[in-house]
Design an enzyme around this catalytic site. Structure first.
Site, short mmCIF file in Angstrom:
data_model
loop_
_atom_site.label_atom_id
_atom_site.label_comp_id
_atom_site.label_asym_id
_atom_site.label_seq_id
_atom_site.Cartn_x
_atom_site.Cartn_y
_atom_site.Cartn_z
N GLU A 1 -7.39 -1.30 14.43
CA GLU A 1 -8.11 -2.20 13.53
C GLU A 1 -7.18 -3.34 13.13
O GLU A 1 -6.09 -3.11 12.63
CB GLU A 1 -8.54 -1.42 12.27
CG GLU A 1 -9.24 -2.31 11.26
CD GLU A 1 -9.27 -1.70 9.86
OE1 GLU A 1 -9.60 -0.51 9.72
OE2 GLU A 1 -8.94 -2.44 8.91
N ARG B 1 0.86 -1.19 0.00
CA ARG B 1 0.00 0.00 0.00
C ARG B 1 0.89 1.23 0.00
O ARG B 1 1.76 1.36 0.88
CB ARG B 1 -0.89 0.04 1.25
CG ARG B 1 -1.64 -1.26 1.47
CD ARG B 1 -3.13 -1.11 1.31
NE ARG B 1 -3.76 -2.42 1.33
CZ ARG B 1 -4.87 -2.73 1.98
NH1 ARG B 1 -5.50 -1.79 2.66
NH2 ARG B 1 -5.37 -3.94 1.92
N ARG C 1 -0.24 -6.40 12.77
CA ARG C 1 -1.05 -5.74 13.81
C ARG C 1 -1.43 -6.74 14.90
O ARG C 1 -1.43 -6.39 16.07
CB ARG C 1 -2.27 -5.09 13.18
CG ARG C 1 -1.85 -3.92 12.30
CD ARG C 1 -3.01 -3.01 12.06
NE ARG C 1 -2.64 -1.94 11.15
CZ ARG C 1 -3.52 -1.13 10.59
NH1 ARG C 1 -4.81 -1.28 10.85
NH2 ARG C 1 -3.12 -0.16 9.79
N HIS D 1 0.90 1.80 10.08
CA HIS D 1 0.87 1.63 8.62
C HIS D 1 2.28 1.47 8.06
O HIS D 1 3.18 2.21 8.43
CB HIS D 1 0.26 2.86 7.93
CG HIS D 1 -1.21 2.99 8.15
ND1 HIS D 1 -1.73 3.80 9.13
CD2 HIS D 1 -2.26 2.42 7.52
CE1 HIS D 1 -3.06 3.71 9.10
NE2 HIS D 1 -3.40 2.88 8.13
P1 AMO Z 1 -8.26 -3.82 4.57
O1 AMO Z 1 -7.87 -2.81 3.55
O2 AMO Z 1 -9.04 -3.33 5.74
O3 AMO Z 1 -9.15 -4.96 3.91
O4 AMO Z 1 -6.97 -4.56 5.10
C1 AMO Z 1 -7.08 -5.67 5.96
C2 AMO Z 1 -6.15 -5.51 7.16
O5 AMO Z 1 -4.81 -5.40 6.72
C3 AMO Z 1 -4.08 -4.57 7.61
N1 AMO Z 1 -3.49 -3.46 6.85
C4 AMO Z 1 -2.27 -2.92 7.07
N2 AMO Z 1 -1.31 -3.21 7.97
C5 AMO Z 1 -0.20 -2.47 7.95
N3 AMO Z 1 0.05 -1.47 7.09
C6 AMO Z 1 -0.88 -1.13 6.16
N4 AMO Z 1 -0.63 -0.15 5.30
C7 AMO Z 1 -2.11 -1.88 6.13
N5 AMO Z 1 -3.22 -1.82 5.37
C8 AMO Z 1 -4.03 -2.79 5.82
C9 AMO Z 1 -5.03 -4.07 8.64
C10 AMO Z 1 -6.36 -4.25 7.98
O6 AMO Z 1 -7.42 -4.43 8.91
N6 AMO Z 1 -9.70 -7.05 1.01
C11 AMO Z 1 -9.99 -6.56 2.35
C12 AMO Z 1 -10.14 -7.67 3.36
C13 AMO Z 1 -11.36 -8.54 3.10
O7 AMO Z 1 -12.47 -7.98 3.04
O8 AMO Z 1 -11.19 -9.77 3.00
C14 AMO Z 1 -8.86 -5.63 2.77
O9 AMO Z 1 -7.81 -5.59 2.20
O10 AMO Z 1 -4.92 -4.89 9.78
#
Ligand code: AMO
Length: 440
Positions: free
Chosen positions: A363, A222, A414, A231
């Site tokens: 989250e 991301r 997380r 993040h």
């Molecule tokens: P979402 O975008 O909420 O859902 O991501 C799911 C989980 O991934 C973790 N996460 C991260 N951890 C660290 N750094 C980041 N930049 C980051 N972005 C996300 C979080 C988050 O809750 N496709 C959906 C999931 C689904 O519906 O199956 C999804 O990607 O813990």
């Protein structure tokens, strides 16, 4: 009794952290890195370290040979040595036990000046720590985090396989966004534009038409502009997707998985938890569930009224965490703030069959029931301003027999932050990548 002259085989092979009182009086040999050297002239104390922990070795200069004295005289911290000696329970020693050193072999010499203090006696900033990450990881408490991570990976796989999930690998180089375009990394793919995958979302949904239940543990990317303690640009996602399940079914899979992981870590990583000063309490399922609407009501009761329809921001979540001090689910988010693939509720399509798993204000996961009807999926793509043509390979699968299905994505790091009680996600990633860091 002098043990000099024992043959190699007569020394039991041990590990620094496993030199325990039951070995009292035994001749042992251990390999390790030199964590600390204290030279008192007649006595030289070495602290040897490997991933199992630390062991003190004391050499009495007058009782060892010239070759041993020579090595001790020029020994540097972090050098790799093999030490032979006899275990002695020593109540006055820091660890309550030590080895009386007899022989030492220098296997790899470390430089006399190291750029970083592994003993942790000098406080280092996160930047300095990550700049010298390999040395930082050698700190016993940091090593412990990743030994715990190893158990977490194993426990996740064990639990999901037990529930009939098949482990899969989906592509990390993809053509279209799934979680919104802003956070995508572009890749020059032989002259075409490709992206690094943000999630296995569409592939995992398609794969339920083959395996019914799939999971993936893999790296996702991301392009997060925000620089926060939770993040990073590259994280590990644990994803599941299951046919014939809805959001409530997969929430149950998730909470049971979390309980299973905590149990195994508590049972198998006692020493590592101790190194981290963590007293791990295994949570109980089911976790509390509150709806998005109820969360807004709670916020309003705390004097923080929020308009319906917006996402819950960090400030909101921090307020909710005053009441919700452990794991809990927030369910039924407005459909408008969820990705296109999330199923709206039959009774009120403004709400969706979605959830987030929270720990206090963090989250950990999000998921839900997915749309399994093709015309609705195409309509939702359009409503979100996406071009259905870009998703034609995905929507075609809906013509081939797509059962109802649901799933979630859990941020592995997380979860590891919660288990190890670290507040910065960088602590629980071996070589973190964020907006400002691409090396080492
Ligand atoms: P979402 O975008 O909420 O859902 O991501 C799911 C989980 O991934 C973790 N996460 C991260 N951890 C660290 N750094 C980041 N930049 C980051 N972005 C996300 C979080 C988050 O809750 N496709 C959906 C999931 C689904 O519906 O199956 C999804 O990607 O813990």
């Amino acid at each position: 009794m002098s043990k000099e002259g024992l043959s190699e085989e007569e020394y039991l092979e041990a590990r620094p952290g496993l030199v325990r009182p039951d070995l009292d009086g035994r001749p042992v040999k251990i390999y390790g890195w030199v964590h600390e050297i204290r030279d008192l002239g007649s006595l030289v104390f070495l602290l040897l370290r490997d991933r199992t922990g630390l062991c003190q070795v004391v050499f009495n200069r007058s009782k060892v040979g010239e070759d041993v004295r020579r090595i001790l005289d020029s020994l540097t911290r972090e050098s790799v040595v093999k030490v032979y000696g006899v275990v002695a329970v020593t109540p006055q020693a820091r660890l309550g036990i030590e080895m009386k050193g007899e022989r030492i072999e220098l296997l790899a010499r470390a430089a006399a000046r190291l750029p970083y203090e592994v003993t942790g006696k000098v406080q280092a900033s996160m930047t300095t720590r990550l700049d010298h990450r390999i040395l930082d990881l050698r700190k016993p408490e940091n090593t412990a985090i990743f030994l715990i991570a190893d158990t977490v990976f194993d426990a996740i796989r064990e639990y999901l396989r037990g529930e009939g999930f098949t482990e899969v690998r989906t592509p990390k180089i993809i053509a279209t966004a799934t979680e919104g375009g802003a956070a995508l990394f572009r890749v020059d793919y032989f002259g075409r534009t490709a992206y690094l995958a943000q999630s296995p979302q569409l592939y995992k949904e398609e794969l339920v038409t083959v395996f019914e239940r799939v999971f993936e543990i893999g790296p996702f990317f991301r392009a997060e502009a925000s620089h926060t303690r939770r993040h990073v640009s590259e994280f590990t996602s644990v994803d599941i997707e299951a046919a014939y399940m809805n959001y409530e079914d997969v929430m149950q899979v998730l909470e049971r998985l979390v309980v299973h992981v905590f149990k195994r870590v508590a049972e198998e990583r006692r020493g590592e938890l101790e190194r981290l000063g963590v007293n791990l309490r295994v949570p109980r399922a089911p976790f509390p569930r509150i709806t998005y609407d109820a969360a807004l009501k709670e916020l309003s009761e705390m004097g923080h009224a929020k308009e319906w329809g917006g996402d819950l921001e960090t400030t909101d979540l921090r307020l909710l965490a005053k009441k919700h001090t452990g794991f809990y689910f927030i369910t039924h988010f407005p459909t408008s703030i969820k990705p296109f693939y999330i199923q709206p509720c039959d009774s009120n399509p403004a709400l969706s069959e979605s959830f987030d798993l929270m720990y206090q204000w963090l989250e950990l996961a999000s998921g839900g029931t997915r749309i399994s009807d093709k015309s609705l999926l195409v309509r939702r793509l359009e409503e979100q301003g996406l071009n259905p043509e870009s998703f034609k390979h995905h929507t075609a699968v809906y013509d081939y027999g797509m059962p109802v299905h649901a799933g979630w994505g859990l941020g592995f790091e997380r979860l590891l932050m919660v288990i190890t009680r670290r507040t910065n996600i960088r602590d629980v990633i071996l070589f973190p990548r964020d907006r400002f860091r691409l090396t080492p």
